[in-house]
Design a protein around this motif. Structure first.
Motif, short mmCIF file in Angstrom:
data_model
loop_
_atom_site.label_atom_id
_atom_site.label_comp_id
_atom_site.label_asym_id
_atom_site.label_seq_id
_atom_site.Cartn_x
_atom_site.Cartn_y
_atom_site.Cartn_z
N UNK A 62 0.91 -1.16 -0.05
CA UNK A 62 -0.07 0.00 -0.04
C UNK A 62 0.88 1.26 0.14
N UNK A 63 0.61 2.26 -1.04
CA UNK A 63 1.70 3.36 -1.03
C UNK A 63 0.68 4.65 -0.68
N UNK A 64 1.21 5.47 0.11
CA UNK A 64 0.49 6.66 0.46
C UNK A 64 1.16 7.80 -0.06
N UNK A 65 1.06 8.31 -0.96
CA UNK A 65 1.80 9.40 -1.68
C UNK A 65 1.40 10.89 -1.03
N UNK A 66 2.27 11.31 -0.32
CA UNK A 66 1.95 12.60 0.42
C UNK A 66 2.64 13.75 0.10
N UNK A 67 2.85 13.84 -1.50
CA UNK A 67 3.72 14.79 -1.78
C UNK A 67 2.94 16.14 -1.51
N UNK A 68 1.96 16.46 -1.53
CA UNK A 68 1.38 17.91 -1.27
C UNK A 68 0.92 17.95 0.07
N UNK A 69 1.37 17.21 1.23
CA UNK A 69 0.37 17.13 2.31
C UNK A 69 1.06 18.38 3.34
N UNK A 70 2.14 18.87 3.16
CA UNK A 70 2.70 20.00 3.93
C UNK A 70 1.60 21.40 3.56
N UNK A 71 0.94 21.40 2.75
CA UNK A 71 0.10 22.29 2.32
C UNK A 71 -1.20 22.28 2.72
N UNK A 72 -1.68 21.15 3.55
CA UNK A 72 -2.95 20.92 3.94
C UNK A 72 -3.01 21.41 5.29
N UNK A 73 -4.24 22.02 5.86
CA UNK A 73 -4.62 22.54 7.00
C UNK A 73 -5.89 21.98 7.80
N UNK A 74 -6.46 21.04 7.12
CA UNK A 74 -7.58 20.42 7.63
C UNK A 74 -7.29 19.42 8.73
#
Length: 446
Positions: free
Chosen positions: A188-200
């Motif tokens: 299972x791969x979780x690609x968090x490439x853009x997660x730094x920009x999340x604020x939810x």
């Protein structure tokens, strides 16, 4: 530039032309970039001055080994080095994941980052594509995705969080539940490439959970959130056995001296980095509001540093893209060559307000005419079809739902390789932990 715009985009297949190529076709100055998803506030001007002052040494000498650079990054992230593998961009890591850990099949929601569909197809794997529904705002329903995986018998599952191009977000508890439900898969791969920009969510990353599970990899990019796509560096986090398997295949000097210098600078610039992410999030909200004011334009909720928009009826994406570039020197990402999307959609990168005002003004003129908001730009296509720019890939997708290049070759030879049943028409659709001395750093995926 106008005469060469179409050929520039056509020659790049599933991606946009590089900024270098566009600059060469112009008078030497590139367009305002709403295409490449890069942090516009980092590195700071002082950091760029530091890099410029050390340019001669950086490009003259070999970098340290990847182990040295990885150890420094792990010190900032408070991660054990044995659980981390750094690559020359997350795309390099996707390539090795495919070669080493994907044996026969991979499932991925679409639309998404193109390498998750293209890479395994290029090596003959079956790609089971789960269609995210426009009617549901492209949100990913994990329960339906799990049913799809079971029905297909897929052995590897991929989730991009937030997803590219729509910015759809999944909360941490839901991702962890999915990981546990898929514990019998090969990977299972979780690609968090853009997660730094999340604020939810305050701590949305699943890196800690991934290290404790035998079949989970979390992928992160550094170029996107650090505003340095050209350096090409990213990393993955997994249990020591998985991370070590990837790490053992990477060249000793797969990371360049620019990457090393930036990683070793980060401990001194944590506050500036944190402020840059905060500003991007504020800009995202402001930009969404301005775009939503345009008649007929739909803006989807996003937790990335980009916004996915549907153009008004009558507007065709390639026409809008080309006119924005040639008439207004603004580069946008038209998504007609993303599987699961069409030319009715654009992905627009979050930028400072001064650039957004220029973008909105350009869209008003292209979509509605100079008298502000009249008729939409004439359509040149239906805006509903997928085209990769390559006939062979289009056949592969339409006839086999990503069954792989071997299936296509068999069909071409008259062997009648069976395609997969069409995918069901249902479905929808994180910064790393902070170090003691600096805010979180991380990124991933493409």
């Amino acid at each position: 530039m106008a005469d060469n715009v179409t050929s520039l985009f056509r020659s790049t297949a599933a991606h946009s032309p590089s900024m270098a190529a566009l600059t060469r076709e112009s008078d030497g100055a590139g367009p305002v970039d709403f295409c490449i998803p890069c942090n516009p506030y980092f590195p700071t001007p002082a950091m760029f001055e530091d890099l410029a002052g050390r340019l001669r040494d950086i490009v003259t000498y070999y970098p340290s080994s990847a182990d040295t650079i990885t150890a420094e990054l792990c010190g900032l992230l408070q991660l054990p080095p044995q659980c981390v593998a750094m690559g020359n961009g997350s795309t390099e890591l996707i390539t090795w994941i495919d070669h080493l850990l994907v044996r026969e099949s991979l499932a991925v929601p679409v639309p998404t980052f193109g390498r998750w569909t293209d890479q395994p197809m290029e090596t003959g794997k079956r790609v089971d594509m789960f269609p995210l529904q426009e009617a549901g705002g492209f949100a990913l329903d994990l329960a339906q995705y799990a049913e799809f995986i079971r029905a297909r018998g897929t052995r590897v599952a991929v989730i991009c969080n937030p997803n590219n191009p729509d910015g759809g977000f999944l909360h941490k508890h839901a991702v962890v539940q999915f990981m546990d439900a898929m514990a019998d898969l090969d990977l299972v791969v979780i690609d968090e490439s853009f997660l730094e920009f999340a604020d939810a969510e305050n701590e949305p990353s699943v890196v800690q959970e991934a290290m404790l599970r035998p079949n989970v990899i979390v992928l992160r990019s550094l170029g996107k959130n650090f505003g340095l796509h050209g350096i090409r560096f990213g990393y993955l986090v997994a249990n020591p056995a998985l991370a070590g398997k990837i790490r053992s295949m990477l060249p000793k000097w797969n990371l360049n001296s620019f990457a090393e210098h930036v990683v070793f600078m980060l401990k001194e610039h944590g506050a500036e980095y944190a402020r840059s992410l905060h500003q991007v999030r504020r800009d995202r909200m402001d930009m969404s509001g301005q775009l939503s004011s345009l008649p007929g334009l739909t803006v989807y909720p996003s937790q990335g540093n980009f916004l996915f928009v549907r153009l008004p009826v009558g507007a065709e994406g390639t026409v809008v893209r080309d006119r924005m570039l040639t008439e207004h020197r603004i580069l946008v990402r038209e998504c007609g060559n993303k599987i699961g999307s069409s030319s009715r959609f654009l992905r627009l990168v979050v930028r400072p307000q001064v650039d957004v005002r220029r973008l909105v003004s350009g869209l008003e003129q292209v979509l509605y005419g100079t008298s502000r908001r009249g008729a939409a730009a004439p359509e040149q296509a239906t805006g509903t079809g997928y085209s990769s720019g390559t006939a062979a890939v289009d056949r592969l997708v339409s006839q086999t739902n990503g069954a792989g290049m071997r299936g296509l070759a068999a069909q071409a030879a008259g062997a009648g390789a069976p395609g997969l049943a069409s995918a069901p028409s249902v479905g929808t659709g994180m910064p790393l932990p902070a170090a003691a001395s600096a805010p979180a750093v991380g990124a991933g995926g493409g």
